[in-house]
Each structure stands twice: as C-alpha cells, then as structure tokens.
Motif scaffolding. Structure first.
Motif, PDB file in Angstrom:
ATOM      1  N   UNK A 117      -9.724   1.089  -5.756  1.00 30.86           N
ATOM      2  CA  UNK A 117      -9.574  -0.132  -6.526  1.00 30.86           C
ATOM      3  C   UNK A 117      -8.114  -0.548  -6.632  1.00 30.86           C
ATOM      4  N   UNK A 118      -7.241   0.437  -6.742  1.00 31.69           N
ATOM      5  CA  UNK A 118      -5.812   0.137  -6.797  1.00 31.69           C
ATOM      6  C   UNK A 118      -5.337  -0.495  -5.496  1.00 31.69           C
ATOM      7  N   UNK A 119      -5.833   0.018  -4.386  1.00 28.62           N
ATOM      8  CA  UNK A 119      -5.487  -0.571  -3.097  1.00 28.62           C
ATOM      9  C   UNK A 119      -5.942  -2.022  -3.031  1.00 28.62           C
ATOM     10  N   UNK A 120      -7.140  -2.270  -3.530  1.00 24.04           N
ATOM     11  CA  UNK A 120      -7.648  -3.642  -3.542  1.00 24.04           C
ATOM     12  C   UNK A 120      -6.792  -4.544  -4.419  1.00 24.04           C
ATOM     13  N   UNK A 121      -6.389  -4.030  -5.577  1.00 19.35           N
ATOM     14  CA  UNK A 121      -5.581  -4.836  -6.494  1.00 19.35           C
ATOM     15  C   UNK A 121      -4.236  -5.207  -5.860  1.00 19.35           C
ATOM     16  N   UNK A 122      -3.633  -4.264  -5.174  1.00 16.13           N
ATOM     17  CA  UNK A 122      -2.345  -4.527  -4.536  1.00 16.13           C
ATOM     18  C   UNK A 122      -2.481  -5.528  -3.394  1.00 16.13           C
ATOM     19  N   UNK A 123      -3.539  -5.363  -2.605  1.00 15.32           N
ATOM     20  CA  UNK A 123      -3.777  -6.290  -1.506  1.00 15.32           C
ATOM     21  C   UNK A 123      -4.038  -7.697  -2.032  1.00 15.32           C
ATOM     22  N   UNK A 124      -4.835  -7.791  -3.093  1.00 19.22           N
ATOM     23  CA  UNK A 124      -5.126  -9.091  -3.689  1.00 19.22           C
ATOM     24  C   UNK A 124      -3.870  -9.713  -4.298  1.00 19.22           C
ATOM     25  N   UNK A 125      -3.035  -8.885  -4.904  1.00 13.29           N
ATOM     26  CA  UNK A 125      -1.790  -9.391  -5.473  1.00 13.29           C
ATOM     27  C   UNK A 125      -0.897  -9.955  -4.377  1.00 13.29           C
ATOM     28  N   UNK A 179      -0.992  -4.602 -12.840  1.00 13.65           N
ATOM     29  CA  UNK A 179      -0.886  -3.972 -11.526  1.00 13.65           C
ATOM     30  C   UNK A 179       0.548  -3.509 -11.279  1.00 13.65           C
ATOM     31  N   UNK A 180       1.499  -4.331 -11.652  1.00 12.60           N
ATOM     32  CA  UNK A 180       2.919  -3.967 -11.545  1.00 12.60           C
ATOM     33  C   UNK A 180       3.234  -2.740 -12.395  1.00 12.60           C
ATOM     34  N   UNK A 181       2.747  -2.711 -13.632  1.00  6.03           N
ATOM     35  CA  UNK A 181       3.006  -1.569 -14.503  1.00  6.03           C
ATOM     36  C   UNK A 181       2.414  -0.294 -13.920  1.00  6.03           C
ATOM     37  N   UNK A 182       1.190  -0.408 -13.416  1.00  4.97           N
ATOM     38  CA  UNK A 182       0.525   0.767 -12.858  1.00  4.97           C
ATOM     39  C   UNK A 182       1.249   1.271 -11.613  1.00  4.97           C
ATOM     40  N   UNK A 183       1.678   0.356 -10.761  1.00  9.93           N
ATOM     41  CA  UNK A 183       2.371   0.728  -9.533  1.00  9.93           C
ATOM     42  C   UNK A 183       3.692   1.432  -9.803  1.00  9.93           C
ATOM     43  N   UNK A 184       4.283   1.154 -10.946  1.00  9.85           N
ATOM     44  CA  UNK A 184       5.586   1.730 -11.282  1.00  9.85           C
ATOM     45  C   UNK A 184       5.520   2.779 -12.391  1.00  9.85           C
ATOM     46  N   UNK A 238       0.822  -1.206   0.000  1.00 17.32           N
ATOM     47  CA  UNK A 238       0.000   0.000   0.000  1.00 17.32           C
ATOM     48  C   UNK A 238       0.856   1.257   0.000  1.00 17.32           C
ATOM     49  N   UNK A 239       2.113   1.102   0.382  1.00 18.67           N
ATOM     50  CA  UNK A 239       3.022   2.233   0.286  1.00 18.67           C
ATOM     51  C   UNK A 239       3.267   2.654  -1.140  1.00 18.67           C
ATOM     52  N   UNK A 240       2.945   1.771  -2.063  1.00 16.61           N
ATOM     53  CA  UNK A 240       3.112   2.092  -3.483  1.00 16.61           C
ATOM     54  C   UNK A 240       2.025   3.027  -3.980  1.00 16.61           C
ATOM     55  N   UNK A 241       0.997   3.265  -3.186  1.00 20.27           N
ATOM     56  CA  UNK A 241      -0.104   4.101  -3.639  1.00 20.27           C
ATOM     57  C   UNK A 241       0.369   5.522  -3.969  1.00 20.27           C
ATOM     58  N   UNK A 242       1.423   5.978  -3.286  1.00 25.26           N
ATOM     59  CA  UNK A 242       1.954   7.300  -3.623  1.00 25.26           C
ATOM     60  C   UNK A 242       2.404   7.359  -5.068  1.00 25.26           C
ATOM     61  N   UNK A 243       3.027   6.284  -5.529  1.00 26.94           N
ATOM     62  CA  UNK A 243       3.419   6.203  -6.935  1.00 26.94           C
ATOM     63  C   UNK A 243       2.204   6.150  -7.839  1.00 26.94           C
ATOM     64  N   UNK A 244       1.160   5.475  -7.370  1.00 31.97           N
ATOM     65  CA  UNK A 244      -0.011   5.288  -8.202  1.00 31.97           C
ATOM     66  C   UNK A 244      -0.793   6.576  -8.405  1.00 31.97           C
ATOM     67  N   UNK A 245      -0.668   7.488  -7.465  1.00 34.74           N
ATOM     68  CA  UNK A 245      -1.417   8.728  -7.582  1.00 34.74           C
ATOM     69  C   UNK A 245      -1.106   9.456  -8.879  1.00 34.74           C
ATOM     70  N   UNK A 246       0.145   9.371  -9.314  1.00 38.77           N
ATOM     71  CA  UNK A 246       0.531  10.040 -10.550  1.00 38.77           C
ATOM     72  C   UNK A 246      -0.010   9.366 -11.779  1.00 38.77           C
ATOM     73  N   UNK A 247      -0.584   8.181 -11.625  1.00 34.16           N
ATOM     74  CA  UNK A 247      -1.107   7.430 -12.770  1.00 34.16           C
ATOM     75  C   UNK A 247      -2.595   7.644 -12.962  1.00 34.16           C
TER      76      UNK A 247
END
Length: 303
Positions: free
Chosen positions: A30-38, A103-108, A10-19
């Motif tokens: 939804x992104x938080x859910x995807x990361x948790x599920x992953x 999910x990996x692409x979006x997180x990065x 969930x710390x990756x959400x900061x990166x996701x904000x820019x996406x």
C-alpha cells in the motif's frame, strides 16, 4: 521522466520499512501505491503559468471623479501597488491534502501529531472519516517550515525545483495572471461570500475536500479564495512594497520575523504571521501557527 520518478519514490521504501511497526494498518504494498500515486498527482496537478508584468498590491480603482483610490485604505502603505515582472512558473492545482502530507511523514519516519500549543498530541494518519479535520482529502494545515520541507522533499524525490510559491507568484495566479478584474481570488473575481449565500450558506468557514466548493479559476487553480489561508515563501515586511516599486521575480526581504500568509479577503491581501505566539490560555503555552499550502515549480519551462 515517470520511470525515473518512480524509481526515486520507491527508493524511499527502505525508509518506510522502519515505520511498519508504528503503522500496522499500512502494508508495504500500500505504501508503494501511495508513493506512486503521489508522484502522478505531483506531475498531473502542476499548472503552467506564463509569466508577465502586473501591478501587485492594492491596485485600487479610479472613481467617476477621476481620482484613484485603494480598495482597502487601512493597509495601503504595506500593500502599496508596484510593478512586478514574473518569469513563467507552474503551481499546484490544489492545496496539499492530509493524505499526501501523511505519505511524506511516513516516508521520512516523522510523527503524526496535532500541533496546537507547546505540547502536541498523536493523531491517526490517513484518516478516512469525512467529518474529521484530518480527512485525507481535506487541505493539510501545518507550520511554515513543515510546508517548506514537504515541497522541497517532493523536489528532491522528483528531481524538480519544487518549493513554496513566492507571494508575487501566488497573487499573479490568484488574480488570473494579475488581472485587475480579479478583486477576489475566486473563479470569477467576485466575493466568495456571495456564492455561499446563494448556494451553500453555511459552508464558507470550515475545511472541505479540495476542489469541492468553488469552481477553478481560468488558470485551473482551485481553492485560492477559500478552504484555508496559504503559506508562501517570503518574509513579511510592511515596507517591502514601497521600497521596491519595480521588481522582477521578487523573493521578498532576506530576513524577518514573520512569514507571509495569503489571505482570503481581497486578492492582494497579505498578512505577516510568526511561527508561534504566546497563548492567552496559559502563560507556559505557545500557540503554534498552522495554515494550508501548495507547492510551485520554480522553472520557466512547463513540467
């Protein structure tokens, strides 16, 4: 461990904000859910494989005349049988899906593209169309470097030593801990085409959702014999087998020009594939090579 993993992911959400502006259909929640599920899938899908010693390569068979013969003579030099001892490790039960790779692409903040030739094209992430090549439940087909980066990213997020499996680890697992009864990397060691002819005659070639075609092998691993060839970590060498007749936890050559792809033919079959090759369609184009993959936990302890 799960609390730590959740915090890291969930710390990756900061990166996701820019996406968010690039992907208006994906909310922060939804992104938080995807990361948790992953995170859950990573841990739950790791199959622990107890190490051991086996004959890797074309282990062949002894005929009624008492003479040993390889199963596939044209490649016996590069697939020369040799003794390998492996430490215990874990391997993902399934190939990596497009859903998890997206999910990996979006997180990065990486682009969602189709790589086929020198040029690339944008594609829609998290594709929900079952007939699409990029359907979220189908195996992702990517370059070797993309596969490597994904597994190591997962390792960094979960604080686990995740990476691509070695060629020896893949073969040991695909052959049900190196059994000579597993001539093919299927659930029963038999040619997968026999199964297709009996039950699903026209489904042997195209990609399907992971785990939906053949049963798992006795270790619990799916799609080792179909649904796309798989990248492994090693460099390819035609002489590696005969130069290393007895090895422990082999990593392959230190360098090379091609990476090993585990084939969908015999369980010991491997080929060397470069990152790209010249295109036959256009002298100015380069064909980008993509394949499926799964990650492995490089630890002798169960996850």
């Amino acid at each position: 461990m799960r609390k730590v993993l959740t915090s890291l992911l969930l710390g990756s959400i900061g990166l996701l904000a820019g996406c968010q502006d690039k992907q208006p259909g994906i909310s922060k929640h939804e992104l938080q859910n995807r990361l948790t599920q992953l995170e859950s899938r990573v841990l739950d899908s790791l199959i622990f494989i107890e190490g051991g010693t086996f004959i890797m390569g074309d282990f062949g068979a002894v005929g009624e005349d008492g003479v040993w013969r390889p199963y596939f003579p044209p490649t016996i030099e590069e697939d020369r049988p040799h003794e390998v001892t492996l430490s215990s490790y874990s391997m993902s039960q399934h190939k990596t899906t497009w859903g998890d790779f997206d999910t990996y692409l979006l997180a990065n903040d990486l682009p969602f593209i189709v790589q086929a030739f020198t040029k690339s094209w944008e594609r829609t992430p998290f594709d929900q169309e079952p007939e699409s090549r990029f359907f979220v439940e189908k195996p992702a087909t990517v370059t070797w470097q993309d596969a490597k980066d994904y597994c190591q990213w997962l390792g960094a997020q979960t604080d686990l030593p995740l990476d691509l499996p070695t060629s020896a680890q893949w073969e040991f697992a695909g052959r049900n801990r190196g059994s000579k009864d597993w001539i093919f990397s299927t659930h029963d060691g038999k040619d997968p085409h026999l199964y297709y002819q009996q039950t699903q005659p026209r489904q042997g070639g195209e990609f399907v959702p992971i785990g939906s075609r053949l049963p798992p092998n006795p270790l619990g691993l799916y799609d080792m014999a179909d649904n796309g060839k798989e990248w492994v970590n090693d460099w390819f060498s035609e002489t590696w087998y005969r130069e290393n007749p007895k090895v422990t936890d082999p990593q392959g050559p230190d360098e090379g020009t091609q990476k090993i792809v585990r084939n969908l033919d015999f369980s010991f079959s491997r080929i060397g594939v470069p990152e790209s090759i010249p295109s036959t369609f256009n002298d100015e184009w380069t064909l980008i090579i993509t394949n499926t993959f799964r990650c492995a936990l490089q630890s002798s302890s169960p996850p």
